[in-house]
Write a protein that holds these residues in place. Structure first.
Motif, PDB file in Angstrom:
ATOM      1  N   SER A  78     -24.511   5.858 -24.347  1.00 29.45           N
ATOM      2  CA  SER A  78     -23.087   5.983 -24.634  1.00 29.45           C
ATOM      3  C   SER A  78     -22.837   5.912 -26.135  1.00 29.45           C
ATOM      4  CB  SER A  78     -22.304   4.871 -23.933  1.00 29.45           C
ATOM      5  OG  SER A  78     -20.922   4.996 -24.214  1.00 29.45           O
ATOM      6  N   PRO A  79     -22.134   6.886 -26.704  1.00 32.57           N
ATOM      7  CA  PRO A  79     -21.836   6.844 -28.136  1.00 32.57           C
ATOM      8  C   PRO A  79     -20.660   5.931 -28.472  1.00 32.57           C
ATOM      9  CG  PRO A  79     -20.912   8.821 -27.164  1.00 32.57           C
ATOM     10  CD  PRO A  79     -21.643   8.112 -26.059  1.00 32.57           C
ATOM     11  N   LEU A  80     -19.985   5.434 -27.419  1.00 30.68           N
ATOM     12  CA  LEU A  80     -18.780   4.634 -27.619  1.00 30.68           C
ATOM     13  C   LEU A  80     -18.774   3.455 -26.659  1.00 30.68           C
ATOM     14  CD1 LEU A  80     -16.305   7.642 -27.557  1.00 30.68           C
ATOM     15  CD2 LEU A  80     -16.795   6.305 -29.612  1.00 30.68           C
ATOM     16  N   SER A  81     -18.008   2.447 -27.001  1.00 29.41           N
ATOM     17  CA  SER A  81     -17.700   1.387 -26.051  1.00 29.41           C
ATOM     18  C   SER A  81     -16.309   1.672 -25.490  1.00 29.41           C
ATOM     19  CB  SER A  81     -17.707   0.020 -26.746  1.00 29.41           C
ATOM     20  OG  SER A  81     -19.000  -0.312 -27.205  1.00 29.41           O
ATOM     21  N   GLY A  82     -16.145   1.480 -24.184  1.00 30.19           N
ATOM     22  CA  GLY A  82     -14.856   1.747 -23.588  1.00 30.19           C
ATOM     23  C   GLY A  82     -14.943   2.005 -22.100  1.00 30.19           C
ATOM     24  N   SER A  83     -13.942   2.681 -21.549  1.00 27.80           N
ATOM     25  CA  SER A  83     -13.873   2.971 -20.116  1.00 27.80           C
ATOM     26  C   SER A  83     -14.346   4.395 -19.853  1.00 27.80           C
ATOM     27  CB  SER A  83     -12.438   2.814 -19.603  1.00 27.80           C
ATOM     28  OG  SER A  83     -11.972   1.510 -19.844  1.00 27.80           O
ATOM     29  N   VAL A  84     -15.252   4.550 -18.877  1.00 25.85           N
ATOM     30  CA  VAL A  84     -15.778   5.872 -18.532  1.00 25.85           C
ATOM     31  C   VAL A  84     -14.859   6.512 -17.493  1.00 25.85           C
ATOM     32  CG1 VAL A  84     -17.749   7.168 -17.669  1.00 25.85           C
ATOM     33  CG2 VAL A  84     -18.115   5.047 -18.943  1.00 25.85           C
ATOM     34  N   MET A  85     -14.436   7.730 -17.784  1.00 31.22           N
ATOM     35  CA  MET A  85     -13.520   8.449 -16.902  1.00 31.22           C
ATOM     36  C   MET A  85     -14.077   9.850 -16.618  1.00 31.22           C
ATOM     37  SD  MET A  85     -10.032   7.244 -18.862  1.00 31.22           S
ATOM     38  CE  MET A  85      -8.897   7.827 -17.610  1.00 31.22           C
ATOM     39  N   ALA A  86     -13.481  10.544 -15.655  1.00 30.58           N
ATOM     40  CA  ALA A  86     -13.918  11.902 -15.325  1.00 30.58           C
ATOM     41  C   ALA A  86     -13.312  12.902 -16.300  1.00 30.58           C
ATOM     42  CB  ALA A  86     -13.491  12.262 -13.905  1.00 30.58           C
ATOM     43  N   LEU A  87     -14.030  13.993 -16.533  1.00 22.74           N
ATOM     44  CA  LEU A  87     -13.496  15.044 -17.406  1.00 22.74           C
ATOM     45  C   LEU A  87     -12.173  15.590 -16.881  1.00 22.74           C
ATOM     46  CD1 LEU A  87     -16.517  17.289 -18.513  1.00 22.74           C
ATOM     47  CD2 LEU A  87     -15.199  15.711 -19.919  1.00 22.74           C
ATOM     48  N   SER A  88     -12.022  15.560 -15.571  1.00 28.45           N
ATOM     49  CA  SER A  88     -10.794  16.100 -14.976  1.00 28.45           C
ATOM     50  C   SER A  88      -9.562  15.296 -15.359  1.00 28.45           C
ATOM     51  CB  SER A  88     -10.926  16.146 -13.451  1.00 28.45           C
ATOM     52  OG  SER A  88     -11.216  14.852 -12.931  1.00 28.45           O
ATOM     53  N   ASP A  89      -9.774  14.080 -15.901  1.00 22.98           N
ATOM     54  CA  ASP A  89      -8.642  13.259 -16.341  1.00 22.98           C
ATOM     55  C   ASP A  89      -8.072  13.721 -17.676  1.00 22.98           C
ATOM     56  OD1 ASP A  89      -8.722  11.585 -14.117  1.00 22.98           O
ATOM     57  OD2 ASP A  89     -10.256  10.309 -15.016  1.00 22.98           O
ATOM     58  N   ILE A  90      -8.793  14.624 -18.344  1.00 21.58           N
ATOM     59  CA  ILE A  90      -8.335  15.129 -19.639  1.00 21.58           C
ATOM     60  C   ILE A  90      -7.339  16.262 -19.413  1.00 21.58           C
ATOM     61  CG2 ILE A  90      -9.080  16.252 -21.787  1.00 21.58           C
ATOM     62  CD1 ILE A  90     -11.782  14.902 -21.445  1.00 21.58           C
ATOM     63  N   SER A 128     -11.378  19.755 -19.037  1.00 23.12           N
ATOM     64  CA  SER A 128     -11.194  19.298 -17.658  1.00 23.12           C
ATOM     65  C   SER A 128     -11.788  20.248 -16.632  1.00 23.12           C
ATOM     66  CB  SER A 128      -9.704  19.096 -17.368  1.00 23.12           C
ATOM     67  OG  SER A 128      -9.001  20.318 -17.475  1.00 23.12           O
ATOM     68  N   THR A 129     -11.836  21.532 -16.938  1.00 23.97           N
ATOM     69  CA  THR A 129     -12.405  22.513 -15.997  1.00 23.97           C
ATOM     70  C   THR A 129     -13.913  22.638 -16.120  1.00 23.97           C
ATOM     71  OG1 THR A 129     -12.070  24.331 -17.574  1.00 23.97           O
ATOM     72  CG2 THR A 129     -10.279  23.865 -16.017  1.00 23.97           C
ATOM     73  N   GLY A 130     -14.511  21.986 -17.113  1.00 23.54           N
ATOM     74  CA  GLY A 130     -15.948  22.106 -17.333  1.00 23.54           C
ATOM     75  C   GLY A 130     -16.342  23.371 -18.051  1.00 23.54           C
ATOM     76  N   ALA A 131     -15.367  24.080 -18.628  1.00 25.93           N
ATOM     77  CA  ALA A 131     -15.666  25.340 -19.311  1.00 25.93           C
ATOM     78  C   ALA A 131     -16.614  25.142 -20.479  1.00 25.93           C
ATOM     79  CB  ALA A 131     -14.366  25.996 -19.791  1.00 25.93           C
ATOM     80  N   LEU A 132     -16.515  23.985 -21.124  1.00 25.82           N
ATOM     81  CA  LEU A 132     -17.389  23.701 -22.274  1.00 25.82           C
ATOM     82  C   LEU A 132     -18.663  22.976 -21.868  1.00 25.82           C
ATOM     83  CD1 LEU A 132     -14.716  22.613 -24.924  1.00 25.82           C
ATOM     84  CD2 LEU A 132     -15.912  24.795 -24.760  1.00 25.82           C
ATOM     85  N   GLY A 133     -18.790  22.655 -20.586  1.00 26.07           N
ATOM     86  CA  GLY A 133     -19.974  21.965 -20.110  1.00 26.07           C
ATOM     87  C   GLY A 133     -19.608  20.749 -19.285  1.00 26.07           C
ATOM     88  N   ASN A 134     -20.598  20.199 -18.607  1.00 26.50           N
ATOM     89  CA  ASN A 134     -20.394  19.027 -17.761  1.00 26.50           C
ATOM     90  C   ASN A 134     -20.538  17.757 -18.599  1.00 26.50           C
ATOM     91  OD1 ASN A 134     -19.922  17.521 -15.506  1.00 26.50           O
ATOM     92  ND2 ASN A 134     -21.829  18.044 -14.458  1.00 26.50           N
ATOM     93  N   GLY A 135     -19.950  16.676 -18.129  1.00 27.35           N
ATOM     94  CA  GLY A 135     -20.045  15.423 -18.860  1.00 27.35           C
ATOM     95  C   GLY A 135     -19.007  14.434 -18.397  1.00 27.35           C
ATOM     96  N   VAL A 136     -18.608  13.523 -19.298  1.00 24.42           N
ATOM     97  CA  VAL A 136     -17.638  12.488 -18.955  1.00 24.42           C
ATOM     98  C   VAL A 136     -16.617  12.365 -20.078  1.00 24.42           C
ATOM     99  CG1 VAL A 136     -19.316  11.179 -17.591  1.00 24.42           C
ATOM    100  CG2 VAL A 136     -19.013  10.636 -20.017  1.00 24.42           C
ATOM    101  N   ALA A 137     -15.609  11.549 -19.830  1.00 22.43           N
ATOM    102  CA  ALA A 137     -14.642  11.187 -20.870  1.00 22.43           C
ATOM    103  C   ALA A 137     -14.693   9.679 -21.050  1.00 22.43           C
ATOM    104  CB  ALA A 137     -13.234  11.638 -20.478  1.00 22.43           C
ATOM    105  N   ILE A 138     -14.516   9.232 -22.274  1.00 20.94           N
ATOM    106  CA  ILE A 138     -14.512   7.793 -22.566  1.00 20.94           C
ATOM    107  C   ILE A 138     -13.239   7.453 -23.325  1.00 20.94           C
ATOM    108  CG2 ILE A 138     -15.674   5.902 -23.776  1.00 20.94           C
ATOM    109  CD1 ILE A 138     -18.309   7.371 -23.420  1.00 20.94           C
TER     110      ILE A 138
END
Length: 633
Positions: free
Chosen positions: A490-502, A508-518
């Motif tokens: 993890s590059p950050l400390s914080g809460s892990v959320m789904a990309l769809s929350d952005i 949010s659609t994964g157009a730029l790739g899969n991953g997470v939001a923090i």
């Protein structure tokens, strides 16, 4: 009530492009067969890497997800969660297929639903013949008569059942299709045409001969010499014709009386046309196909066996074997036996023997553990786990299995073995070689002999030639190192959320790739991998990193923070710098950025995630920097 396949079904639905991308879904013995609006939207690599999925094939206009023996259970959950129907929702999709793909799709759609019961009734018929041979049952006994009635009855009244499946495929009232099938059987079994004297015979003295028993307004009503019992082509063509006629009447008949007038007029038009035109044409077509296939077989049964045996598993891989199956149905209906599917009977056993040899010779415990269930499935005729999981990835074992199957097919062709019913797969197929008319088991003994020889050849050749892949051995030794390379911290400390929350659709659609939001709790960003800074925006709000193992990561601090033009950001690295996991790359002022009115939700995206089978991560938790965030498979 939750099913143990819920999670797998959700992964499948999401990665075939979602519910909106699915036109229809059916299943066969081992595969979910999707028709998708756009196959490019499917995440094939991720599906291939998902536990519970053997592999994915795109063939014959279908997107095929190979599951294994439990595919009916997975299908039930997929259709329930997705709200899918097995019927096509868009006729234009069929027009987009090539003629070959459309043919395979039509044949599989018509025959596939009935195949399980056909195999079951064939097995009953085969075992009854076996019981009579060993004098366990008498043909005159009530037990035999009842069981034989279901064993033979299903195949005898095949036009009615295919009338149902063909109507479903061609989008016709299914009872209209069954009524047309029943009319063929009624004339065949009940009316004076079934027992009376023929008025004349058309094409007398040829293989196209048909008897004329009556006329319809002066036009001859012909019945093929073998009748319509167990036939397949006449009803399929009749229902296809009905699909056009029914559509016409639906367009002109008022809604208030459509329920009964549409089927009435459809049947009144299609029934005469079936007996006057469709039936005779179908009979001629069936006879012509029979002449061609029997001539090819008569020219050299050995060559036919070698050829079909060699390519059968390749046809199965792509789902193209459905193009051959109807020929066997034609033979059963017209000859009472089949020699085509008999030629490929040894293929599944040859494949199984090759896997048995690999299981004995390999030192890889994981490969051995995969081999055992594949061997068990193989003996029951289901070879997809063996093909996709073991032999095909190693290439040479797969070709050895094809060679062994070719030799087995040649032996069956040489000995002239025939199947007298559509029996079960694998070991359950042996009784289908017993002639129920004579109850002789010589054919079954011959089939067992051919299978044993094919298995022996496949087993021995694999034992001689199989060598453990050096790369596989190296992979076992270096598993920990590879896992370390594929772990993104993890590059950050914080809460892990789904990309769809952005809210930003690009993320949010994964157009730029899969991953997470923090959602960061500290204004410090560290490198998630060992690698190179390949992109550092002038506004310092986003960083692109490429790891030494090839993972490409984009970290975008906050949403729309590009508008801050670098304010509240402090970059500690430059583009082109080499970095290690945990190195501080960027500092930023969370409170100041939020005060400017910007969201701090930060996507951490693997921009080349399509190069990986899967990304494993967990959302809904708190994380600290340098803790494992994602594992790439």
């Amino acid at each position: 009530m939750a099913s143990k396949y819920d999670a797998l079904a959700k992964i499948i639905i999401n990665n075939v492009g979602g519910k909106s991308n699915v036109i229809s879904v059916t299943h066969c013995i081992t595969r979910l067969r999707f028709k998708l609006k756009d196959e490019r939207k499917a995440n094939t690599d991720l599906l291939k890497g998902t536990d519970g999925i053997v592999t994915v094939m795109q063939s014959g206009g279908q997107y095929q997800v190979v599951i294994g023996n439990h595919v009916p259970d997975v299908y039930e959950v997929v259709t329930k969660l997705g709200g899918f129907s097995s019927e096509t929702n868009d006729e234009s999709e069929h027009k987009k297929m090539s003629p070959g793909a459309a043919f395979i799709d039509t044949i599989s759609g018509i025959f596939q639903p009935a195949l399980g019961v056909l195999a079951a009734t064939g097995m009953i018929k085969g075992f009854l013949a076996l019981f009579v041979f060993f004098k366990i049952l008498s043909p005159a006994s009530g037990v035999y008569q009842i069981l034989y009635s279901v064993a033979d009855g299903f195949f005898h009244y095949m036009p009615i059942f295919l009338g149902f499946t063909a109507a479903k495929k061609f989008k016709v009232n299914q009872f209209t299709g069954m009524a047309l099938g029943a009319s063929l059987m009624y004339i065949n079994d009940v009316t004076a045409m079934a027992s009376g004297e023929a008025i004349s015979t058309m094409f007398a003295g040829t293989q196209f001969a048909s008897n004329v028993y009556a006329t319809f307004f002066g036009l001859p009503i012909t019945i093929p010499m073998a009748g319509y019992a167990s036939s397949v082509v006449p009803i399929v063509l009749a229902v296809y014709m009905a699909s056009k006629v029914e559509k016409f009447f639906k367009n002109i008949i008022p809604d208030v009386v459509k329920t009964f007038l549409v089927p009435m007029f459809t049947l009144m038009v299609c029934a005469p046309l079936t007996f006057l035109i469709v039936g005779p044409i179908a009979s001629i077509l069936t006879s012509a196909i029979g002449i061609v296939t029997s001539s090819a077989y008569a020219f050299s049964p050995i060559i036919a066996g070698v050829f079909l045996g060699a390519i059968w598993q390749i046809l199965v891989i792509f789902g193209l074997h459905w193009g051959v199956v109807p020929l066997a149905f034609l033979n059963f209906g017209s000859l009472g036996y089949d020699y085509i599917l008999a030629l490929v009977f040894t293929a599944s056993f040859a494949q199984t023997a090759v896997v048995m040899a690999i299981a004995l010779k390999t030192k890889d415990e994981k490969l051995r553990s995969l081999s055992i269930p594949a061997i068990i499935s193989g003996f029951f005729g289901v070879t997809e786990p063996a093909i996709y999981g073991i032999t095909l990835p190693r290439k040479k074992p797969f070709w050895i299995s094809c060679i062994a199957a070719a030799i087995g097919g040649g032996i069956i062709g040489l000995t002239g073995l025939k199947t007298f019913m559509l029996g079960g797969l694998g070991v359950f197929g042996f009784p289908s070689y017993i002639n129920p008319a004579t109850n002789e088991i010589g054919g079954m003994i011959g089939a067992i002999t051919a299978v044993v020889i094919a298995m022996a050849i496949g087993f021995v050749l694999t034992m001689i030639t199989y060598k453990e892949d050096v790369k596989s051995e190296s992979n076992s030794a270096l598993t920990n190192d590879i896992m370390k390379e594929n772990v993104v911290i993890s590059p950050l400390s914080g809460s892990v959320m789904a990309l769809s929350d952005i809210e930003d659709a690009a993320f949010s659609t994964g157009a730029l790739g899969n991953g997470v939001a923090i959602l960061p709790s500290e204004g410090k960003l560290v490198s998630p991998v060992d690698g190179e800074i390949v992109t550092l925006f002038k506004t310092k709000h986003a960083i692109g990193i490429k790891s030494d193992s090839g993972i490409e990561i984009l970290i975008h601090v906050g949403m729309d923070t590009v508008k801050l033009d670098g304010k509240h950001f402090n970059a500690l690295v430059n583009q082109g710098d080499r970095v290690k996991k945990g190195d501080v790359l960027l500092e930023f002022d969370i409170d100041a950025i939020k005060a400017e009115g910007y969201s701090m939700l930060t996507p951490v995206v693997v921009t080349n995630s399509d190069h990986y089978a899967d990304l494993a991560f967990e959302v809904g938790k708190n994380i600290v920097m340098n803790e494992a965030l994602m594992v790439l498979i």
